[in-house]
Design an enzyme around this catalytic site. Structure first.
Site, PDB file in Angstrom:
ATOM      1  CG  ASP A 185      24.503 -11.397 -22.398  1.00 20.40           C
ATOM      2  OD1 ASP A 185      25.670 -11.032 -22.704  1.00 20.40           O
ATOM      3  OD2 ASP A 185      23.780 -11.818 -23.416  1.00 20.40           O
ATOM      4  CB  SER A 186      30.027 -11.616 -20.033  1.00 19.99           C
ATOM      5  OG  SER A 186      30.084 -10.294 -19.920  1.00 19.99           O
ATOM      6  CE  LYS A 226      27.069  -5.961 -25.969  1.00 19.95           C
ATOM      7  NZ  LYS A 226      26.617  -7.371 -26.524  1.00 19.95           N
ATOM      8  CD  GLU A 242      31.741 -12.048 -28.950  1.00 20.17           C
ATOM      9  OE1 GLU A 242      30.938 -11.217 -28.428  1.00 20.17           O
ATOM     10  OE2 GLU A 242      32.054 -13.159 -28.099  1.00 20.17           O
TER      11      GLU A 242
HETATM   12  O1  KIV Z   1      28.292  -9.469 -22.327  1.00 17.15           O
HETATM   13  C1  KIV Z   1      29.259  -9.219 -22.937  1.00 17.15           C
HETATM   14  O2  KIV Z   1      30.371  -9.201 -21.915  1.00 17.15           O
HETATM   15  C2  KIV Z   1      29.622  -8.775 -24.085  1.00 17.15           C
HETATM   16  C3  KIV Z   1      30.831  -8.281 -24.537  1.00 17.15           C
HETATM   17  C4  KIV Z   1      31.817  -9.682 -24.510  1.00 17.15           C
HETATM   18  C5  KIV Z   1      30.802  -7.481 -25.841  1.00 17.15           C
HETATM   19  O3  KIV Z   1      28.618  -8.550 -24.969  1.00 17.15           O
END
Ligand code: KIV
Length: 283
Positions: free
Chosen positions: A46-47, A115, A184
């Site tokens: 979700d980044s 996730k 994290e």
């Molecule tokens: O959204 C993302 O990129 C993440 C990673 C940083 C683990 O959750």
């Protein structure tokens, strides 16, 4: 490789003491390159919100955008396990809503797992998703979607109370049936302790070297994102500057008439051109 086999392969890496590699991807070309390099897990994170869509917070990205990008990634990836990252809106309301959205990642996009970041009803929701047949990766420590409740984007688990809570969360997620957990932004020795306690692999991002695997946001690693730069990010390339140079050169060559040259143009025979001019009455 079958999706279940991919998860088995990741679990057996922990048993063999082999490190697990994971990176984020949001589109076809990057996902192809990452997969061809033999990375074990590709996360449609979700980044996406920050690094691709230019939004302030990962909370702002929705399911439709995540599915759109997950489809592109799944088209590209032939070997790695693709994980769809559940956006905030997908699972905070009701476990059944979470199950429905997790199914979209699997059935519409073609992901092999989802996730979920830790939140108050995380264990119940995780169990419901796993009971529906979908593998889940947990995510504890600094969970960006709820960072406002954690005092902002800062290291978690530095004091006994918060460190103990993280140990308990990791065990609860293993018992709930997660196949792996992202740690994290927590102290390396705490990540080591959690990694030793768990049967399932830990994947660190700012969790130090003792985790069973590592993940980074690919745009950070490539130097393609100018926003927030946490200490745990190692930049392996500076694509921003390469891209800027290429774009400036293109601009210069178009303005000067240097591009397109003969090598990048198409031809019509002089006879065809003459005929055309005749038919159009052009001298
Ligand atoms: O959204 C993302 O990129 C993440 C990673 C940083 C683990 O959750």
């Amino acid at each position: 490789m079958l999706k279940d086999k991919k998860i088995q392969n990741i679990l057996s890496k922990k048993e063999r003491g082999e490190k697990i590699t994971m990176l984020t991807a949001y589109d076809y070309p990057l996902a192809s390159l990452i997969d061809q390099a033999g990375i074990d897990i590709v996360l449609v994170g979700d980044s996406l919100a920050n690094v691709v869509l230019g939004l302030e917070s990962t909370k702002e990205v929705g399911m439709n955008e995540m599915i759109h990008h997950a489809k592109a990634v799944c088209r590209a990836v032939k070997n790695a396990l693709v994980i769809g990252d559940m956006p905030f809106v997908a699972y905070h309301d009701h476990p059944q809503e979470a199950v429905r959205n997790a199914k979209r990642f699997i059935e519409e996009a073609g992901c092999g797992a989802v996730k979920l970041e830790w939140f108050d009803q995380c264990v119940e929701t995780t169990q419901k998703i796993i009971q529906s047949g979908i593998p889940v990766m947990g995510h504890i420590g600094l969970t960006p979607q709820t960072a406002d409740q954690l005092g902002g984007l800062k290291v978690q688990g530095r004091e006994v109370k918060s460190a103990k809570k993280l140990v308990e969360e990791s065990i609860a997620l293993q018992v709930a049936g997660c196949f792996a957990i992202v740690l994290e932004c927590i102290p390396d020795k705490l990540a080591q302790l959690i990694t030793k306690q768990l049967r399932i692999p830990t994947i660190g991002i700012g969790g130090g070297v003792h985790c069973d695997g590592q993940v980074l946001v690919t745009y950070d690693l490539l130097g393609l994102f100018d926003g927030y730069h946490p200490k745990f990010v190692k930049q392996y390339a500076n694509l921003s500057s390469l891209i800027s140079q290429a774009v400036l050169q293109y601009k210069k060559e178009v303005q000067s008439g240097q591009f397109p040259d003969e090598a990048h143009s198409f031809k019509i025979s002089p006879e065809e051109l003459d005929q055309l001019k005749k038919q159009l009455g052009i001298k």
